[in-house]
Design a protein around this motif. Sequence first.
Motif, PDB file in Angstrom:
ATOM      1  N   ARG A  75      72.488  96.248 101.930  1.00  0.00           N
ATOM      2  CA  ARG A  75      72.889  97.306 100.998  1.00  0.00           C
ATOM      3  C   ARG A  75      72.455  98.640 101.587  1.00  0.00           C
ATOM      4  O   ARG A  75      71.272  98.962 101.628  1.00  0.00           O
ATOM      5  CB  ARG A  75      72.256  97.067  99.629  1.00  0.00           C
ATOM      6  CG  ARG A  75      72.714  98.062  98.591  1.00  0.00           C
ATOM      7  CD  ARG A  75      72.145  97.745  97.223  1.00  0.00           C
ATOM      8  NE  ARG A  75      72.432  98.839  96.294  1.00  0.00           N
ATOM      9  CZ  ARG A  75      71.989  98.911  95.065  1.00  0.00           C
ATOM     10  NH1 ARG A  75      71.232  97.931  94.576  1.00  0.00           N
ATOM     11  NH2 ARG A  75      72.283  99.941  94.304  1.00  0.00           N
ATOM     12  N   ASP A  78      73.449 104.027  99.692  1.00  0.00           N
ATOM     13  CA  ASP A  78      73.503 104.401  98.280  1.00  0.00           C
ATOM     14  C   ASP A  78      72.182 104.914  97.720  1.00  0.00           C
ATOM     15  O   ASP A  78      72.048 105.139  96.542  1.00  0.00           O
ATOM     16  CB  ASP A  78      74.010 103.241  97.431  1.00  0.00           C
ATOM     17  CG  ASP A  78      73.038 102.071  97.385  1.00  0.00           C
ATOM     18  OD1 ASP A  78      72.055 102.058  98.155  1.00  0.00           O
ATOM     19  OD2 ASP A  78      73.257 101.157  96.574  1.00  0.00           O
ATOM     20  N   ASN A  79      71.180 105.103  98.565  1.00  0.00           N
ATOM     21  CA  ASN A  79      69.887 105.639  98.164  1.00  0.00           C
ATOM     22  C   ASN A  79      69.263 104.874  96.998  1.00  0.00           C
ATOM     23  O   ASN A  79      68.700 105.454  96.083  1.00  0.00           O
ATOM     24  CB  ASN A  79      69.986 107.139  97.823  1.00  0.00           C
ATOM     25  CG  ASN A  79      68.603 107.793  97.811  1.00  0.00           C
ATOM     26  OD1 ASN A  79      67.824 107.611  98.729  1.00  0.00           O
ATOM     27  ND2 ASN A  79      68.297 108.529  96.768  1.00  0.00           N
ATOM     28  N   HIS A  80      69.383 103.552  97.017  1.00  0.00           N
ATOM     29  CA  HIS A  80      68.698 102.764  95.990  1.00  0.00           C
ATOM     30  C   HIS A  80      67.228 102.598  96.375  1.00  0.00           C
ATOM     31  O   HIS A  80      66.824 102.918  97.488  1.00  0.00           O
ATOM     32  CB  HIS A  80      69.384 101.406  95.794  1.00  0.00           C
ATOM     33  CG  HIS A  80      69.195 100.471  96.937  1.00  0.00           C
ATOM     34  ND1 HIS A  80      69.950 100.522  98.085  1.00  0.00           N
ATOM     35  CD2 HIS A  80      68.325  99.441  97.119  1.00  0.00           C
ATOM     36  CE1 HIS A  80      69.567  99.574  98.908  1.00  0.00           C
ATOM     37  NE2 HIS A  80      68.574  98.907  98.357  1.00  0.00           N
ATOM     38  N   HIS A  81      66.455 102.099  95.442  1.00  0.00           N
ATOM     39  CA  HIS A  81      65.019 101.940  95.646  1.00  0.00           C
ATOM     40  C   HIS A  81      64.643 100.470  95.491  1.00  0.00           C
ATOM     41  O   HIS A  81      65.517  99.617  95.373  1.00  0.00           O
ATOM     42  CB  HIS A  81      64.252 102.819  94.659  1.00  0.00           C
ATOM     43  CG  HIS A  81      64.692 104.240  94.703  1.00  0.00           C
ATOM     44  ND1 HIS A  81      64.613 105.017  95.850  1.00  0.00           N
ATOM     45  CD2 HIS A  81      65.262 105.035  93.765  1.00  0.00           C
ATOM     46  CE1 HIS A  81      65.087 106.224  95.604  1.00  0.00           C
ATOM     47  NE2 HIS A  81      65.497 106.260  94.351  1.00  0.00           N
ATOM     48  N   HIS A  82      63.345 100.188  95.480  1.00  0.00           N
ATOM     49  CA  HIS A  82      62.880  98.806  95.410  1.00  0.00           C
ATOM     50  C   HIS A  82      61.722  98.666  94.439  1.00  0.00           C
ATOM     51  O   HIS A  82      60.951  99.599  94.240  1.00  0.00           O
ATOM     52  CB  HIS A  82      62.459  98.321  96.803  1.00  0.00           C
ATOM     53  CG  HIS A  82      63.596  98.325  97.755  1.00  0.00           C
ATOM     54  ND1 HIS A  82      63.855  99.380  98.602  1.00  0.00           N
ATOM     55  CD2 HIS A  82      64.595  97.429  97.942  1.00  0.00           C
ATOM     56  CE1 HIS A  82      64.961  99.119  99.283  1.00  0.00           C
ATOM     57  NE2 HIS A  82      65.427  97.946  98.911  1.00  0.00           N
ATOM     58  N   ASP A  93      66.143  95.144  94.341  1.00  0.00           N
ATOM     59  CA  ASP A  93      66.754  96.474  94.360  1.00  0.00           C
ATOM     60  C   ASP A  93      66.673  97.118  92.980  1.00  0.00           C
ATOM     61  O   ASP A  93      66.764  96.430  91.959  1.00  0.00           O
ATOM     62  CB  ASP A  93      68.228  96.381  94.756  1.00  0.00           C
ATOM     63  CG  ASP A  93      68.425  95.964  96.204  1.00  0.00           C
ATOM     64  OD1 ASP A  93      67.502  96.174  97.008  1.00  0.00           O
ATOM     65  OD2 ASP A  93      69.506  95.448  96.520  1.00  0.00           O
ATOM     66  N   ASP A  95      68.440 100.598  91.215  1.00  0.00           N
ATOM     67  CA  ASP A  95      69.325 101.743  91.408  1.00  0.00           C
ATOM     68  C   ASP A  95      68.586 103.045  91.148  1.00  0.00           C
ATOM     69  O   ASP A  95      67.624 103.095  90.374  1.00  0.00           O
ATOM     70  CB  ASP A  95      70.542 101.637  90.484  1.00  0.00           C
ATOM     71  CG  ASP A  95      71.495 100.545  90.934  1.00  0.00           C
ATOM     72  OD1 ASP A  95      71.559 100.280  92.151  1.00  0.00           O
ATOM     73  OD2 ASP A  95      72.157  99.948  90.078  1.00  0.00           O
ATOM     74  N   CYS A  96      69.058 104.094  91.801  1.00  0.00           N
ATOM     75  CA  CYS A  96      68.493 105.422  91.623  1.00  0.00           C
ATOM     76  C   CYS A  96      68.621 105.811  90.152  1.00  0.00           C
ATOM     77  O   CYS A  96      69.527 105.347  89.451  1.00  0.00           O
ATOM     78  CB  CYS A  96      69.262 106.406  92.509  1.00  0.00           C
ATOM     79  SG  CYS A  96      68.448 107.989  92.706  1.00  0.00           S
ATOM     80  N   CYS A 103      66.920 111.724  92.209  1.00  0.00           N
ATOM     81  CA  CYS A 103      66.066 111.147  93.251  1.00  0.00           C
ATOM     82  C   CYS A 103      65.976 112.054  94.464  1.00  0.00           C
ATOM     83  O   CYS A 103      65.066 111.937  95.262  1.00  0.00           O
ATOM     84  CB  CYS A 103      66.605 109.794  93.687  1.00  0.00           C
ATOM     85  SG  CYS A 103      66.556 108.559  92.392  1.00  0.00           S
TER      86      CYS A 103
END
Length: 147
Positions: A75, A78-82, A93, A95-96, A103
């Motif tokens: 993935r 998409d600048n997602h986080h954890h 994962d 999502d922002c 973010c």
Amino acid sequence: MLRGAALRVTRPRVAVLGAVHARPHADTDSIIRAVRTELPTVSHQAVYDSLHTLTAAGLLRRIQPSGSVARYESRTGDNHHHVVCRSCGTIADVDCAVGDVPCLTASDDRGFTIDEAEVVYWGLCPDCSTATDTGSPTDGPERNRHG
């Protein structure tokens, strides 16, 4: 995907991509084991080289939460986080935050043009939360039985 990133299609690269797609947040050793089920004679170096090349091309993302080995995911972009479990090391994962790219809005950007933010949330996964509530011991992050 490889051709779209102007990369030569090789069996190790295809196998590494497949392994990471099937096992989000896998560490290098897990990826090597998975690739070897398809290509038994592949070398460690070929897998490391493929991971490096695929990450540099933006086809994979390398993450390394504090206290953890490097992990890879498919993935990207998409600048997602954890979120990471403090007990077993499971990574998921997140999502922002919703809205207008909060973010990426720093209180003081110090003149930088910010294009990515890395946020890691820490806590207990549902399994470890339940184990803690019932008084059962947990394994610790080095075991990582879920991720």
